[in-house]
Scaffold this motif. Structure first.
Motif, PDB file in Angstrom:
ATOM      1  N   ILE A 432       5.474  14.412   3.599  1.00 22.29           N
ATOM      2  CA  ILE A 432       6.658  13.763   2.773  1.00 22.29           C
ATOM      3  C   ILE A 432       7.413  12.873   3.486  1.00 22.29           C
ATOM      4  N   ALA A 433       7.534  11.651   3.170  1.00 26.21           N
ATOM      5  CA  ALA A 433       8.393  10.590   3.741  1.00 26.21           C
ATOM      6  C   ALA A 433       9.621  10.980   3.696  1.00 26.21           C
ATOM      7  N   ASN A 474      12.083 -13.095  -1.329  1.00 28.36           N
ATOM      8  CA  ASN A 474      13.159 -12.041  -1.009  1.00 28.36           C
ATOM      9  C   ASN A 474      12.480 -10.714  -1.369  1.00 28.36           C
ATOM     10  N   ARG A 475      11.219 -10.652  -1.115  1.00 26.44           N
ATOM     11  CA  ARG A 475      10.440  -9.185  -1.182  1.00 26.44           C
ATOM     12  C   ARG A 475      10.391  -8.635   0.038  1.00 26.44           C
ATOM     13  N   ARG A 476      10.558  -7.236  -0.037  1.00 26.16           N
ATOM     14  CA  ARG A 476      10.489  -6.260   1.084  1.00 26.16           C
ATOM     15  C   ARG A 476       9.471  -5.282   0.950  1.00 26.16           C
ATOM     16  N   TYR A 477       8.621  -5.037   1.912  1.00 23.82           N
ATOM     17  CA  TYR A 477       7.667  -4.006   1.984  1.00 23.82           C
ATOM     18  C   TYR A 477       8.154  -2.492   2.018  1.00 23.82           C
ATOM     19  N   LEU A 478       7.912  -1.611   1.258  1.00 24.62           N
ATOM     20  CA  LEU A 478       8.443  -0.511   0.985  1.00 24.62           C
ATOM     21  C   LEU A 478       7.466   0.772   1.143  1.00 24.62           C
ATOM     22  N   VAL A 479       7.818   1.972   1.980  1.00 23.40           N
ATOM     23  CA  VAL A 479       7.495   3.425   1.720  1.00 23.40           C
ATOM     24  C   VAL A 479       8.447   4.268   1.373  1.00 23.40           C
ATOM     25  N   GLN A 480       8.249   4.546   0.023  1.00 28.50           N
ATOM     26  CA  GLN A 480       9.371   5.148  -0.731  1.00 28.50           C
ATOM     27  C   GLN A 480       9.778   6.496  -0.193  1.00 28.50           C
ATOM     28  N   GLY A 482      10.224  10.277  -0.069  1.00 25.27           N
ATOM     29  CA  GLY A 482       9.533  11.329  -0.833  1.00 25.27           C
ATOM     30  C   GLY A 482       8.094  11.421  -1.237  1.00 25.27           C
ATOM     31  N   ALA A 483       7.593  10.093  -0.894  1.00 24.51           N
ATOM     32  CA  ALA A 483       6.037   9.831  -0.966  1.00 24.51           C
ATOM     33  C   ALA A 483       5.155  10.697  -0.265  1.00 24.51           C
ATOM     34  N   ILE A 484       4.220  11.034  -0.883  1.00 24.79           N
ATOM     35  CA  ILE A 484       3.138  12.100  -0.281  1.00 24.79           C
ATOM     36  C   ILE A 484       2.296  10.955   0.737  1.00 24.79           C
ATOM     37  N   ILE A 485       2.324  11.170   1.839  1.00 27.44           N
ATOM     38  CA  ILE A 485       1.523  10.504   2.844  1.00 27.44           C
ATOM     39  C   ILE A 485       0.311  11.209   3.538  1.00 27.44           C
ATOM     40  N   ARG A 486      -0.828  10.935   3.411  1.00 22.76           N
ATOM     41  CA  ARG A 486      -1.714  11.775   4.111  1.00 22.76           C
ATOM     42  C   ARG A 486      -1.804  11.392   5.569  1.00 22.76           C
ATOM     43  N   LYS A 487      -1.978  12.359   6.668  1.00 17.90           N
ATOM     44  CA  LYS A 487      -2.081  11.915   7.862  1.00 17.90           C
ATOM     45  C   LYS A 487      -3.140  10.868   8.150  1.00 17.90           C
ATOM     46  N   GLY A 488      -2.708   9.767   8.924  1.00 24.31           N
ATOM     47  CA  GLY A 488      -3.532   8.752   9.409  1.00 24.31           C
ATOM     48  C   GLY A 488      -3.845   7.818   8.100  1.00 24.31           C
ATOM     49  N   GLN A 489      -3.039   7.843   6.906  1.00 22.67           N
ATOM     50  CA  GLN A 489      -3.042   6.861   5.843  1.00 22.67           C
ATOM     51  C   GLN A 489      -2.239   5.670   6.236  1.00 22.67           C
ATOM     52  N   ARG A 490      -3.091   4.566   5.728  1.00 23.09           N
ATOM     53  CA  ARG A 490      -2.445   3.335   6.138  1.00 23.09           C
ATOM     54  C   ARG A 490      -1.879   2.646   4.858  1.00 23.09           C
ATOM     55  N   LEU A 491      -0.669   2.245   5.007  1.00 18.52           N
ATOM     56  CA  LEU A 491       0.014   1.563   3.850  1.00 18.52           C
ATOM     57  C   LEU A 491       0.289   0.266   4.361  1.00 18.52           C
ATOM     58  N   THR A 492      -0.666  -0.563   3.624  1.00 19.26           N
ATOM     59  CA  THR A 492      -0.691  -2.047   4.266  1.00 19.26           C
ATOM     60  C   THR A 492      -0.151  -3.112   2.841  1.00 19.26           C
ATOM     61  N   LEU A 564       1.111   0.547   8.084  1.00 17.77           N
ATOM     62  CA  LEU A 564       2.165   1.436   8.542  1.00 17.77           C
ATOM     63  C   LEU A 564       1.330   2.818   8.647  1.00 17.77           C
ATOM     64  N   GLU A 565       1.646   3.520   9.652  1.00 19.80           N
ATOM     65  CA  GLU A 565       1.088   4.948   9.639  1.00 19.80           C
ATOM     66  C   GLU A 565       2.274   5.738   9.608  1.00 19.80           C
TER      67      GLU A 565
END
Length: 603
Positions: A432-433, A474-480, A482-492, A564-565
């Motif tokens: 969990i992030a 004015n936009r930003r890249y976000l990993v929220q 509480g997000a469920i992140i798989r190990k090794g998952q790339r958020l691009t 991001l991983e």
């Protein structure tokens, strides 16, 4: 730069050359530290611990996290020898890990005033480097003696544990300290990826790996959930996991954001010291450093873990005085060279404030879980406290079927981290992030292409660049959080950079974090904290090279992706083009001089 092999979603490459590679774990604790190691070529892949240490003929699973300096800042002793050596004009340093606690990093006034004074000219960062250096040099010698070879040491993967409650800056400083201490280094010419052999893992995740691979796992079955309560010297850390897959091919997945707090067993020692100072306020002969240290040693070696709570209320606890010449004073329990303290007073002033804080922490963690919890596993040195286990059973026994201390509970974190390093597959499938992550390009001509959501929510932020592409200003890249992140998952996410010339090939991506639960897509939403800067070079990308050849004198654009991983304690940045990886970096690269400057302010 040639493209690097793309990793699978599991985050683990199974490469034949890694067969037999050594995994070494270091549990750098507030009060005690240890080293474990393993390799498929040693003892059938079983985890081994270093048990013999300088300063003792006895074996110890862990040693004190302690350093002894002279007045010039030179190391005189470390570990057991530093703890048990008393010399004039020296500085004994302990508990310095707590200087990396998030509140202490943010605010000097949040540093616990009870922490020992540091030697002149030394910072907490220096002490961590010094201790890790001593520990590592001895570990290498001892591993060599035990296995009779050094072949795997130069290229070993090193796993370093950190508390769950630490923020990204604490993890970053720990990584920098480990590199300065020489835990990893280039092992051969052209070894440019040597820093990637150092892995940071949270203490409850490492402990969960250990618990999950016990033979019976306390009779838990797939789809059932368990809490790991890692109660150590400085912190109590908590995480909740679900068992997935079949038991013979076990994986676990984090199902709630982990938590932690400074409520470890060290704070029993500190409260006991304050109680002694209060009781003997009129007897200064017992309050010099040597006398207080004697009382605290007696408490730590006997009553600290054995104390049983309310059933000891009517008992008296006796502590031998270092100075036996002082007159008796029955009104404060000073009789015949002993200080006697009623059990009820010990519970009220020493144990309850710390233990109850741990109970509240567990309660808060359980409130995050909307599923049944089938087991609560107590690990760490503080887990050996009879009173803590008693209170946990009283508070949660009606709700949780199994409350237990697993085998090797005191070294679960250490052994689990080493086991993780030996695995040929992911052991923790998802995390969990712990916070939100936002990526922005520092220079104004690196922009995010406009998406449909931007047209709907912030049309005023959208404009066409010189090539006619709609971009969002004015936009930003976000990993929220509480997000469920798989190990090794790339958020691009896609980026577009304008280059004025072929020499203009790099830009700085800035990673920010936020503790807010709110989704923040745009610059006008919420507060963020800068974590680090990542310089990204596009010159090797085919698109950049092609565009440079065809580019106008007024410049050209290059589109690419940044990924991001995330895992439990680290973030990796990846440069991608056409689904191929062209570069990666562990995003823990706060410039060391910045880190040192920040830590300097503490002293």
């Amino acid at each position: 730069m040639a493209p690097v092999q793309i990793r699978s979603d599991s985050g683990i490459n199974v490469v034949g050359a890694d067969e037999g590679k050594m995994s070494i774990s270091i549990d750098f604790g507030t009060t005690f530290s240890g080293v474990a190691y393993g390799s498929s070529r040693i003892s059938g892949g079983q985890i081994q611990q270093i048990l013999t240490w300088p300063g003792s003929v006895e074996t110890y699973r862990k040693i004190p996290t302690c350093l002894l300096y002279d007045e010039g800042g030179q190391i005189l002793a470390w570990g057991l020898e530093a703890k048990h050596t008393a010399l004039p004009n020296t500085y004994r340093c302990e508990w310095f890990k707590l200087f990396l606690e998030p509140r202490a990093l943010r605010d000097d006034s949040a540093i616990d005033p009870r922490l020992p004074q540091l030697p002149p000219g030394k910072r907490a960062f220096d002490l961590i480097v010094d201790f890790l250096s001593c520990l590592w040099e001895y570990a290498k010698e001892q591993i060599t003696r035990e296995i009779g070879a050094v072949a795997d040491l130069a290229s070993a993967d090193v796993w370093l544990t950190v508390p769950a409650a630490w923020d990204a800056k604490g993890c970053d400083l720990m990584r920098e300290a480990a590199i300065h201490a020489g835990l990893v280094h280039s092992s051969r010419a052209g070894d440019t990826q040597w820093r990637n052999r150092l892995h940071i893992i949270t203490e409850p995740e490492a402990a969960a790996v250990h618990c999950a691979h016990l033979t019976d796992l306390h009779h838990l079955q797939p789809s059932q959930n368990f809490v790991v309560c890692d109660a150590g010297g400085g912190t109590v850390d908590l995480a909740v996991y679900k068992i997935i897959g079949q038991m013979e091919n076990l994986e676990i997945a984090e199902i709630a954001a982990r938590s932690g707090s400074n409520t470890g067993s060290l704070f029993l020692d500190l409260r006991f010291r304050e109680l002694v100072k209060t009781l003997l306020a009129d007897h200064p002969a017992h309050l010099d450093p040597a006398s207080l240290a004697y009382f605290m040693h007696s408490f730590s070696e006997t009553e600290k873990l054995d104390y049983a709570g309310t059933q000891d209320d009517d008992n008296m606890f006796h502590f031998t005085c270092f100075n036996v010449e002082d007159p008796d004073d029955p009104t404060v329990g000073l009789m015949d060279g002993q200080l006697s303290i009623p059990g009820a007073l010990m519970r009220r002033e020493v144990f309850d404030p710390v233990v109850e804080q741990a109970i509240v922490l567990i309660e808060d963690q359980l409130s995050k879980v909307d599923q049944r919890v089938d087991a609560l596993l107590l690990v760490g040195g503080f887990a050996g406290s009879e009173y803590l286990k008693q209170r946990v059973e009283e508070q949660f026994g009606s709700r949780i079927r199994v409350i237990a201390r697993p085998a090797d509970a005191d070294t679960a974190t250490l052994r689990g981290a080493a086991r993780y390093g030996l695995a040929r597959r992911p052991l923790v499938a998802s995390v969990i992030a712990p916070r939100s992550y936002i990526m922005k390009a520092r220079r104004h001509y690196v922009k995010l292409p406009a998406e449909q959501e931007d047209w709907h929510k912030r049309p005023a932020y959208i404009r066409n660049n010189d090539a006619g592409y709609p971009i969002c200003e004015n936009r930003r890249y976000l990993v929220q959080k509480g997000a469920i992140i798989r190990k090794g998952q790339r958020l691009t996410t896609k980026f577009c950079k304008f280059s004025q010339s072929v020499q203009d090939s790099s830009f700085v991506a800035v990673l920010y974090t936020s503790e807010s639960d709110k989704i923040m897509r745009y610059n006008d939403e919420g507060e963020t904290t800068e974590l680090c800067k990542w310089t990204v070079d596009l010159s090797s990308l085919p698109a950049f090279q092609q565009n440079a050849l065809m580019g106008q004198s007024s410049g050209f654009y290059t589109e690419f992706e940044i990924g991001l991983e995330l895992d439990s304690a680290e973030v990796r940045g990846i440069l991608l083009y056409n689904n191929q990886e062209w570069g990666r970096s562990v995003l823990s690269s706060i410039l060391l001089n910045q880190a040192e400057h920040h830590l300097q302010s503490h002293f």
